[in-house]
Design a protein around this motif. Sequence first.
Motif, short mmCIF file in Angstrom:
data_model
loop_
_atom_site.label_atom_id
_atom_site.label_comp_id
_atom_site.label_asym_id
_atom_site.label_seq_id
_atom_site.Cartn_x
_atom_site.Cartn_y
_atom_site.Cartn_z
N LYS A 1 104.67 98.89 16.73
CA LYS A 1 103.88 97.77 16.21
C LYS A 1 102.53 98.32 15.73
O LYS A 1 102.20 99.49 15.99
CB LYS A 1 103.68 96.71 17.29
CG LYS A 1 103.05 97.25 18.57
CD LYS A 1 103.10 96.21 19.68
CE LYS A 1 102.57 96.80 20.99
NZ LYS A 1 102.69 95.84 22.10
N GLU A 2 101.78 97.49 15.04
CA GLU A 2 100.47 97.93 14.57
C GLU A 2 99.58 98.25 15.77
O GLU A 2 99.57 97.55 16.77
CB GLU A 2 99.84 96.84 13.70
CG GLU A 2 100.57 96.63 12.37
CD GLU A 2 99.87 95.63 11.48
OE1 GLU A 2 98.90 96.03 10.79
OE2 GLU A 2 100.28 94.46 11.48
N THR A 3 98.82 99.33 15.64
CA THR A 3 97.98 99.80 16.74
C THR A 3 96.58 99.22 16.63
O THR A 3 95.93 99.38 15.59
CB THR A 3 97.90 101.34 16.72
OG1 THR A 3 99.22 101.89 16.74
CG2 THR A 3 97.13 101.86 17.93
N PRO A 4 96.09 98.56 17.67
CA PRO A 4 94.70 98.05 17.64
C PRO A 4 93.71 99.17 17.41
O PRO A 4 93.95 100.33 17.78
CB PRO A 4 94.52 97.42 19.03
CG PRO A 4 95.92 97.13 19.52
CD PRO A 4 96.78 98.21 18.93
N LEU A 5 92.57 98.83 16.83
CA LEU A 5 91.61 99.84 16.41
C LEU A 5 91.09 100.68 17.58
O LEU A 5 90.88 101.89 17.45
CB LEU A 5 90.45 99.18 15.66
CG LEU A 5 89.54 100.11 14.86
CD1 LEU A 5 90.34 100.92 13.85
CD2 LEU A 5 88.46 99.31 14.16
N ASP A 6 90.87 100.04 18.74
CA ASP A 6 90.36 100.82 19.87
C ASP A 6 91.38 101.84 20.36
O ASP A 6 91.03 102.97 20.74
CB ASP A 6 89.92 99.90 21.02
CG ASP A 6 91.04 99.02 21.52
OD1 ASP A 6 91.99 98.75 20.76
OD2 ASP A 6 90.98 98.59 22.70
N LEU A 7 92.68 101.49 20.32
CA LEU A 7 93.73 102.44 20.69
C LEU A 7 93.88 103.53 19.64
O LEU A 7 94.18 104.68 19.97
CB LEU A 7 95.06 101.71 20.91
CG LEU A 7 95.15 100.79 22.13
CD1 LEU A 7 96.56 100.20 22.24
CD2 LEU A 7 94.78 101.52 23.40
#
Length: 415
Positions: free
Chosen positions: A175-181
């Motif tokens: 899935k799309e990765t959140p910016l902090d990850l």
Amino acid sequence: MQYHALALARHGREVALLGYLQSRPHRDVLHSENIRLVPVAELSGLRVGPKLLQYVLKVLVQSVQLLYTLLRIEQPSYILLQNPPGLPSIAVAWVAGLWWGSRLIIDWHNYGYSIMSLSHGRSHPLVLLAKWYEKLFGRLSDYNLCVTDAMRKDLWVNFKIKAVTLYDRPASYFKETPLDLQHNLFMKLAKDYEPFRARAVSPGADTSAFTRRDGSSGSVLRARGRPALLISSTSWTEDEDFSVLLRALEDYERFIEEGAALPALVCVITGKGPLKDYYNGLIQKLHFKHIQICTPWLEAEDYPLLLGSADLGVCLHKSSSGLDLPMKVVDMFGCCLPVCAIHFECLHELVKHNENGLIFRDSQELAKQLKMLFLDFPSLEGKLQRFRENLRESRQLRWEQSWDQTVLPLLGSRD
């Protein structure tokens, strides 16, 4: 096969997962109480005599080794294997199934003989023998799965094998990765791979080539003037010609030198395999000013995070049979990552040209596509963003749902 194991475990089945332990399995497999890993030792040192003799000896030793391993596990209700590789595993699994009274399920991802033909030619005696073998023992299975409708039809027409199409689908963690990850991943990779490191920053700064953490708020922001992140994955085999990508990158570099408003590129090619050293040698001969290439081997948990952080995927898989689809593209689409993929016969079952990606036939066409997609990057206008939005809206089935609909009915009630 890890996906199959996890799906079976999710439904309360006890699973013995046989395989080589060169790479660490996904942590979900390691942590499942219903999955037991059964290691199979990889053979080495059989380099005596001509290559044909080496091959025959290897198959014979593998047969004994695999049969011994299968007969030592607890009696299974089903033996499920993926083909390829099917030599000697299909025949050995069939023999073990006779001993245990187990049903044999083959998951056809391609034909082993067609892969063998890439290096030997379709008329080579070994290739013809491998085709006969797959046809004979494939017909002795109880159930068959395959990855495309084209393969399902071919199995019936040429092998008289009835199969059910189980399209490869992305697992839920693609899935799309959140910016902090993304930032945490980039900082982790920057320790080992220079292209992920920020340019000209003070020591200790919490900054990667793509992201930075604000010192006062702690929030993660995209770095100004960041490069575009291009990703591909491969097993470095003969059915993927990475010189196509390298030539396209040479053209891309030339476009920038000629004044095109294009971003710098970081090109990450993940995976390992027999031709990796060969292509790394070609990469080292390239002298780019605006492009950096690295070829890491990622941990199982980091691979989906990187796909979910990238700007564009590239697939160079050319099916040896023309009947299978590249799993890497399935995973990229799960991360809503648009793809440029090289053309082959049944690719249209997965990649919809000008809808979720683009299809190219040679390096020049790929270079033009890269130029068109990255013009005025990182603007949220244009085809690249439209492809991503189309993937977000498609709400494609995940592996777990597809497996439950297709495979679970074959297994019936719990034995």
